[in-house]
Design an enzyme around this catalytic site. Structure first.
Site, mmCIF file in Angstrom:
data_model
loop_
_atom_site.group_PDB
_atom_site.id
_atom_site.type_symbol
_atom_site.label_atom_id
_atom_site.label_comp_id
_atom_site.label_asym_id
_atom_site.label_seq_id
_atom_site.Cartn_x
_atom_site.Cartn_y
_atom_site.Cartn_z
ATOM 1 N N TYR A 119 0.846 -1.197 0.000
ATOM 2 C CA TYR A 119 0.000 0.000 0.000
ATOM 3 C C TYR A 119 0.877 1.240 0.000
ATOM 4 C CZ TYR A 119 0.725 1.109 5.003
ATOM 5 O OH TYR A 119 1.265 1.470 6.210
ATOM 6 N N ARG B 276 8.859 3.862 -4.365
ATOM 7 C CA ARG B 276 8.685 2.903 -3.257
ATOM 8 C C ARG B 276 7.670 1.823 -3.632
ATOM 9 N NH1 ARG B 276 7.603 5.463 2.560
ATOM 10 N NH2 ARG B 276 5.505 5.765 1.732
ATOM 11 N N ARG C 75 -7.498 -20.346 -2.777
ATOM 12 C CA ARG C 75 -6.496 -20.238 -1.718
ATOM 13 C C ARG C 75 -5.405 -21.308 -1.813
ATOM 14 N NH1 ARG C 75 -5.119 -21.858 3.452
ATOM 15 N NH2 ARG C 75 -4.258 -20.184 4.743
ATOM 16 N N HIS D 156 -0.929 -21.235 -0.706
ATOM 17 C CA HIS D 156 0.138 -20.338 -0.272
ATOM 18 C C HIS D 156 1.013 -19.879 -1.434
ATOM 19 C CE1 HIS D 156 -1.190 -21.527 3.652
ATOM 20 N NE2 HIS D 156 -0.357 -20.664 4.215
ATOM 21 N N LYS E 101 6.451 -1.642 2.216
ATOM 22 C CA LYS E 101 5.190 -1.119 2.735
ATOM 23 C C LYS E 101 4.071 -2.116 2.431
ATOM 24 C CE LYS E 101 3.069 3.451 3.228
ATOM 25 N NZ LYS E 101 3.097 3.443 4.677
ATOM 26 N N LEU F 40 10.646 1.497 7.807
ATOM 27 C CA LEU F 40 10.161 1.922 6.493
ATOM 28 C C LEU F 40 10.939 3.168 6.055
ATOM 29 C CD1 LEU F 40 7.720 1.206 4.497
ATOM 30 C CD2 LEU F 40 6.910 3.449 5.204
HETATM 31 N N1 PDD Z 1 2.489 5.167 7.254
HETATM 32 N N2 PDD Z 1 7.002 3.980 9.233
HETATM 33 C C1 PDD Z 1 5.885 3.236 9.114
HETATM 34 C C2 PDD Z 1 5.828 1.913 9.797
HETATM 35 C C3 PDD Z 1 4.803 3.718 8.335
HETATM 36 O O1 PDD Z 1 3.702 2.967 8.196
HETATM 37 C C4 PDD Z 1 4.897 4.994 7.722
HETATM 38 C C5 PDD Z 1 3.785 5.543 6.863
HETATM 39 C C6 PDD Z 1 6.081 5.734 7.901
HETATM 40 C C7 PDD Z 1 6.275 7.103 7.278
HETATM 41 O O2 PDD Z 1 6.396 7.033 5.875
HETATM 42 P P1 PDD Z 1 5.958 8.277 4.961
HETATM 43 O O3 PDD Z 1 6.693 9.453 5.490
HETATM 44 O O4 PDD Z 1 6.409 7.887 3.615
HETATM 45 O O5 PDD Z 1 4.481 8.432 5.110
HETATM 46 C C8 PDD Z 1 7.114 5.195 8.652
HETATM 47 C C9 PDD Z 1 1.335 5.529 6.480
HETATM 48 C C10 PDD Z 1 1.138 6.986 6.367
HETATM 49 C C11 PDD Z 1 0.132 4.785 7.009
HETATM 50 O O6 PDD Z 1 0.301 3.611 7.339
HETATM 51 O O7 PDD Z 1 -0.967 5.351 7.064
#
Ligand code: PDD
Length: 283
Positions: free
Chosen positions: A32, A51, A100, A102, A148, A204
């Site tokens: 996402y 990303r 389904r 894996h 992500k 992240l």
């Molecule tokens: N979250 N670390 C984690 C674990 C995150 O889920 C996020 C972003 C960030 C910051 O990344 P960025 O600056 O690119 O938004 C760091 C998003 C916003 C969310 O889960 O809603």
């Protein structure tokens, strides 16, 4: 009812359905993104796109998301958010729908692409100036936190822990180090030096983190990307979280202990002001 995007179509949210066989639903098999938009202008979309591409390639989902920039912009318009001071677009891509199993589907299926837009209400400056509190949470996430992915259960449980403690945020702790938040990165300030956990598989690579590091350089602060123990964190003068829906969010207390003098500090404030200017001064 808001308008969302699902697999090539713009539909009313109550008309958007996905299959119970979607691998996102069954396995958390997808990625996402959340991209902010300031008065309709996507913020650092190129970096979000990079990303996305990296995540899709790591998960071996065969889809080029380059054309989705237009969808982001159109969703803002469809939902009357093109003039909103701050809005955001959520995107999710899963491996798709298959019986389904894996392993990846034996014959390729089309990935599921779902997107929606929403409004972000920035807290009033007076509220921001009060700062926010956090608790530490033992980090039990998998070893590819640099991706992500939509598998967010430890983040969900972590965020809920902050709610259970009546505070706003968390600081994930891995091997005694204060590494990041449940949905944002984490910075500490020692004098005029900004310190944050280095990029690795442990956190992240936040776009906001990157922007903050650039702004810090412009403002003349020293920057160190290194791990910081929880003990050292408590000796910091200031701390803050950074993220797409957090922007620069001052953290004045962790586990009931004040960070610095327990008030929002000058470095955090100047970085937030620089961030507001960078995003078009829509504060
Ligand atoms: N979250 N670390 C984690 C674990 C995150 O889920 C996020 C972003 C960030 C910051 O990344 P960025 O600056 O690119 O938004 C760091 C998003 C916003 C969310 O889960 O809603």
């Amino acid at each position: 009812m808001s308008t969302v995007y699902l697999n090539g179509e713009y539909v009313s949210k109550d008309q958007a359905f996905i299959s119970v066989d979607d691998r996102g639903f069954l396995f958390g098999d997808g990625i996402y993104e959340v991209t902010s938009a300031y008065r309709g202008k996507l913020f650092r979309f190129d970096r979000h796109l990079a990303r996305m591409k990296r995540g899709l390639s790591a998960l071996r989902i065969d889809l080029d998301p380059s054309g989705l920039e237009e969808v982001h912009t159109r969703l803002l318009k469809e939902n009357g958010l093109e003039d909103a001071p701050v809005a955001y677009v959520y995107l999710q891509i899963t491996r798709g729908v298959a019986k389904r199993s894996h392993r990846f589907p034996a014959s390729p299926v089309a990935p599921t692409v779902y997107m929606f837009a929403g409004q972000y209400t920035r807290p009033a400056r007076e509220q921001w100036e009060q700062g926010y509190k956090a608790v530490t949470v033992n980090d039990v996430r998998w070893a590819r936190r640099d991706l992500k992915t939509i598998q967010l259960l430890p983040n969900v449980l972590g965020a809920q822990a902050s709610g259970d403690h009546g505070v706003d945020e968390i600081v994930f702790v891995q091997d005694g180090m204060a590494i990041e938040g449940s949905h944002n990165n984490f910075f500490m300030v020692f004098g005029e030096t900004l310190v944050t956990h280095p990029l690795s598989n442990q956190i992240l690579p936040g776009i906001t983190r990157e922007v903050v590091l650039e702004l810090a350089g412009t403002l003349g602060y020293e920057v160190q990307e290194r791990s910081v123990t929880v003990e050292e964190m408590f000796a910091a003068d200031e701390a803050f979280h950074s993220g797409t829906l957090s922007e620069v969010k001052p953290c004045v207390e962790v586990d009931g202990r004040a960070i610095g003098d327990g008030r929002v500090g000058p470095v955090t404030r100047s970085l937030f002001d620089a961030f507001l200017a960078e995003t078009g001064g829509t504060g």
